[in-house]
Design an enzyme around this catalytic site. Structure first.
Site, PDB file in Angstrom:
ATOM      1  N   HIS A   1       2.361   3.560  -6.025  1.00  0.00           N
ATOM      2  CA  HIS A   1       1.405   4.452  -5.370  1.00  0.00           C
ATOM      3  C   HIS A   1       0.733   3.819  -4.156  1.00  0.00           C
ATOM      4  O   HIS A   1       0.790   4.377  -3.051  1.00  0.00           O
ATOM      5  CB  HIS A   1       0.370   4.936  -6.382  1.00  0.00           C
ATOM      6  CG  HIS A   1      -0.350   6.175  -5.970  1.00  0.00           C
ATOM      7  ND1 HIS A   1       0.270   7.218  -5.312  1.00  0.00           N
ATOM      8  CD2 HIS A   1      -1.662   6.560  -6.130  1.00  0.00           C
ATOM      9  CE1 HIS A   1      -0.606   8.186  -5.092  1.00  0.00           C
ATOM     10  NE2 HIS A   1      -1.779   7.812  -5.579  1.00  0.00           N
ATOM     11  N   VAL A   2       0.067   2.694  -4.324  1.00  0.00           N
ATOM     12  CA  VAL A   2      -0.543   1.992  -3.197  1.00  0.00           C
ATOM     13  C   VAL A   2       0.550   1.200  -2.482  1.00  0.00           C
ATOM     14  O   VAL A   2       1.246   0.400  -3.112  1.00  0.00           O
ATOM     15  CB  VAL A   2      -1.674   1.059  -3.668  1.00  0.00           C
ATOM     16  CG1 VAL A   2      -2.234   0.256  -2.495  1.00  0.00           C
ATOM     17  CG2 VAL A   2      -2.776   1.866  -4.337  1.00  0.00           C
TER      18      VAL A   2
ATOM     19  N   ASP B   1       7.908   3.294  -4.827  1.00  0.00           N
ATOM     20  CA  ASP B   1       7.675   3.986  -3.566  1.00  0.00           C
ATOM     21  C   ASP B   1       8.767   3.652  -2.541  1.00  0.00           C
ATOM     22  O   ASP B   1       8.487   3.175  -1.445  1.00  0.00           O
ATOM     23  CB  ASP B   1       6.291   3.641  -3.018  1.00  0.00           C
ATOM     24  CG  ASP B   1       5.180   4.028  -3.978  1.00  0.00           C
ATOM     25  OD1 ASP B   1       4.430   4.962  -3.673  1.00  0.00           O
ATOM     26  OD2 ASP B   1       5.061   3.412  -5.060  1.00  0.00           O
TER      27      ASP B   1
ATOM     28  N   ASN C   1       3.608  10.902  -7.565  1.00  0.00           N
ATOM     29  CA  ASN C   1       3.071  12.147  -7.028  1.00  0.00           C
ATOM     30  C   ASN C   1       4.064  12.866  -6.118  1.00  0.00           C
ATOM     31  O   ASN C   1       4.049  14.097  -6.005  1.00  0.00           O
ATOM     32  CB  ASN C   1       1.765  11.886  -6.275  1.00  0.00           C
ATOM     33  CG  ASN C   1       1.913  10.847  -5.181  1.00  0.00           C
ATOM     34  OD1 ASN C   1       2.270   9.699  -5.460  1.00  0.00           O
ATOM     35  ND2 ASN C   1       1.630  11.216  -3.953  1.00  0.00           N
TER      36      ASN C   1
ATOM     37  N   TYR D   1      10.955  10.746  -1.697  1.00  0.00           N
ATOM     38  CA  TYR D   1      10.032  11.338  -0.737  1.00  0.00           C
ATOM     39  C   TYR D   1      10.609  12.628  -0.165  1.00  0.00           C
ATOM     40  O   TYR D   1      10.477  12.930   1.021  1.00  0.00           O
ATOM     41  CB  TYR D   1       9.684  10.354   0.376  1.00  0.00           C
ATOM     42  CG  TYR D   1       8.659   9.326  -0.071  1.00  0.00           C
ATOM     43  CD1 TYR D   1       7.333   9.425   0.305  1.00  0.00           C
ATOM     44  CD2 TYR D   1       9.023   8.275  -0.903  1.00  0.00           C
ATOM     45  CE1 TYR D   1       6.399   8.498  -0.113  1.00  0.00           C
ATOM     46  CE2 TYR D   1       8.102   7.346  -1.338  1.00  0.00           C
ATOM     47  CZ  TYR D   1       6.786   7.457  -0.942  1.00  0.00           C
ATOM     48  OH  TYR D   1       5.860   6.541  -1.374  1.00  0.00           O
TER      49      TYR D   1
ATOM     50  N   HIS E   1      -6.082   5.174  -2.119  1.00  0.00           N
ATOM     51  CA  HIS E   1      -5.947   5.747  -3.471  1.00  0.00           C
ATOM     52  C   HIS E   1      -6.978   5.195  -4.454  1.00  0.00           C
ATOM     53  O   HIS E   1      -6.692   5.060  -5.651  1.00  0.00           O
ATOM     54  CB  HIS E   1      -4.536   5.520  -4.004  1.00  0.00           C
ATOM     55  CG  HIS E   1      -3.467   6.139  -3.151  1.00  0.00           C
ATOM     56  ND1 HIS E   1      -3.419   7.485  -2.882  1.00  0.00           N
ATOM     57  CD2 HIS E   1      -2.412   5.587  -2.498  1.00  0.00           C
ATOM     58  CE1 HIS E   1      -2.380   7.741  -2.105  1.00  0.00           C
ATOM     59  NE2 HIS E   1      -1.754   6.619  -1.852  1.00  0.00           N
TER      60      HIS E   1
END
Length: 432
Positions: free
Chosen positions: A334-335, A154, A214, A184, A307
């Site tokens: 993700h988190v 991320d 995602n 992103y 999430h």
């Protein structure tokens, strides 16, 4: 009116679903403005000079070099050798482009170098012009060979991202693993270009191995399919590992077999990914690769309120298969926080289970996930909402050292560390 993704916080695809066709015209106008910006950048760099250079492993003793030019006649060649500015090898690669609504990418080049020798430094130049780059080939085999992985998820493109990258640049590592959510961009395609430029100083000197998150999906209903930009820009060795999709694959470094799994493609027991994974695991020889790790995006074990449950479907489909294969560690993103578990299986402590580490704290623009569940589950050993990165150092066939480096006051602080034993260690009594 909130139109731009970086102001609204939502990708254009969400707006398309929420607003009527009249608003679509305004959104397309915003995309047109973004396209004009990208065109100006391309015009400034129409000499064929390479940019956004990054490398990735491409099978045993081979390295893929990827770069972009904004000159359609730029050649897809890489010259390389063992001495600076002295190239005794040249390889012809290939190139592609993609279009996304009104955006047209530059020419995306890929060339595979090899065979190469372990631990040797190679110098290379892309397209016959531009600067010289270099990389050190990581050890490709050896059950007891030491190797260091940097793991960070991320990332995004913020000041915290820059801090994380600066800390990583100071580390002595062999391979970087990225468990999804790279640029992103969220459909704003020029952000893919800026991300490529941002990470080039690191990604051109050490292989970056990614799986999708995602934020790489970028689908627009009835207009654009999923993963167009990610698949075009970040080509991973899926074909070399028998996968028919860039969204899941495997590779090996020294005594480690790494499974890069896709959280956002089909994963049920009848899916192509599941069948590939089962066949891939059947070929793993723990005498040659005593360490077996997996990388996903959405975590299976997560005590953060963010999430919650998003990895449950994949866990239900694959956890037993990975447990039976004696996977040692699963890394996730993700988190936007850090968490490390005990060895666990089916939500219970298990001495022969899998350690789960969430490392989705690279520096993304959405901020940190600061709220954790209370009380803390017994399987959660350490958790903290801070930006940072991790380092996984395999010492030999049985021992590895994990450290989490927190970005604190612009200094890398080791906030969590643990020694891990692989399942093949006789002391674990996990493999007969």
């Amino acid at each position: 009116m909130l139109l731009r993704e970086d102001r609204a916080g939502w990708p254009y695809s969400v707006w398309l679903l929420m607003f009527p066709a009249a608003t679509l015209v305004l959104i397309l106008a915003a995309i047109t403005q973004a396209t004009a910006t990208a065109t100006v950048v391309a015009a400034e760099n129409d000499s064929g000079a390479p940019e956004q250079v990054h490398i990735s492993l491409a099978g045993a003793n081979h390295m893929r070099v990827s770069w972009i030019t904004f000159n359609s006649s730029a050649p897809s060649i890489v010259e390389y050798g063992e001495n600076s500015n002295d190239y005794d090898n040249m390889v012809q690669g290939e190139n592609t482009t993609y279009s996304y609504i009104l955006y047209n990418s530059g020419l995306i080049h890929n060339a595979v170098l090899g065979p190469l020798e372990d631990n040797k430094v190679y110098y290379y130049r892309c397209g016959g012009v531009g600067p010289e780059y270099s990389f050190k080939m990581p050890p490709t085999s050896g059950a007891n060979v030491s190797v260091i992985f940097v793991i960070v998820g991320d990332l995004g493109q913020t000041q915290w991202t820059i801090s994380t990258l600066n800390h990583i640049q100071q580390a002595n590592y062999d391979v970087l693993i990225l468990p999804g959510d790279l640029s992103y961009a969220d459909t704003y395609q020029p952000r893919w270009d800026s991300f490529g430029r941002l990470v080039e100083p690191l990604a051109s000197v050490r292989p970056w191995m990614a799986t999708e998150g995602n934020h790489e999906i970028e689908s627009v209903p009835l207009i654009e399919d999923s993963f167009i930009a990610y698949n075009a820009r970040w080509r991973m060795p899926h074909e070399e590992s028998g996968s028919n999709s860039n969204l899941y694959y495997s590779f090996e470094v020294a005594g480690v077999h790494i499974l890069m799994l896709g959280s956002y493609t089909d994963y049920d027991t009848h899916s192509s990914q599941y069948k590939w994974l089962k066949a891939n695991l059947a070929m793993v020889d723990r005498r040659k690769t005593p360490w077996l790790i997996a990388v996903i995006h959405a975590p299976w074990y997560n005590s953060n309120t963010a999430h919650q449950g998003e990895g449950d479907g994949m866990m239900e489909a694959m956890e037993t298969l990975l447990k039976e294969a004696q996977v040692d560690v699963i890394f996730a993103g993700h988190v936007h926080a850090y968490e490390r578990t005990a060895r666990v299986f089916q939500k219970n402590l298990d001495p022969c289970g899998i350690v789960h580490i969430t490392i989705g704290d690279g520096g993304n623009r959405e901020g940190l996930a600061r709220i954790f569940m209370d009380p803390k589950p017994e399987w959660s050993l350490y958790r903290e909402a801070s930006f940072g990165h991790g380092q996984f150092q395999v010492i030999n066939a049985t021992h590895a050292h994990w450290t989490w480096h927190r970005n604190e006051d612009d200094e890398p602080i080791v906030a969590d560390e643990v020694w891990l034993n692989s399942h093949i260690d006789p002391l674990t009594h996990c493999i007969a």
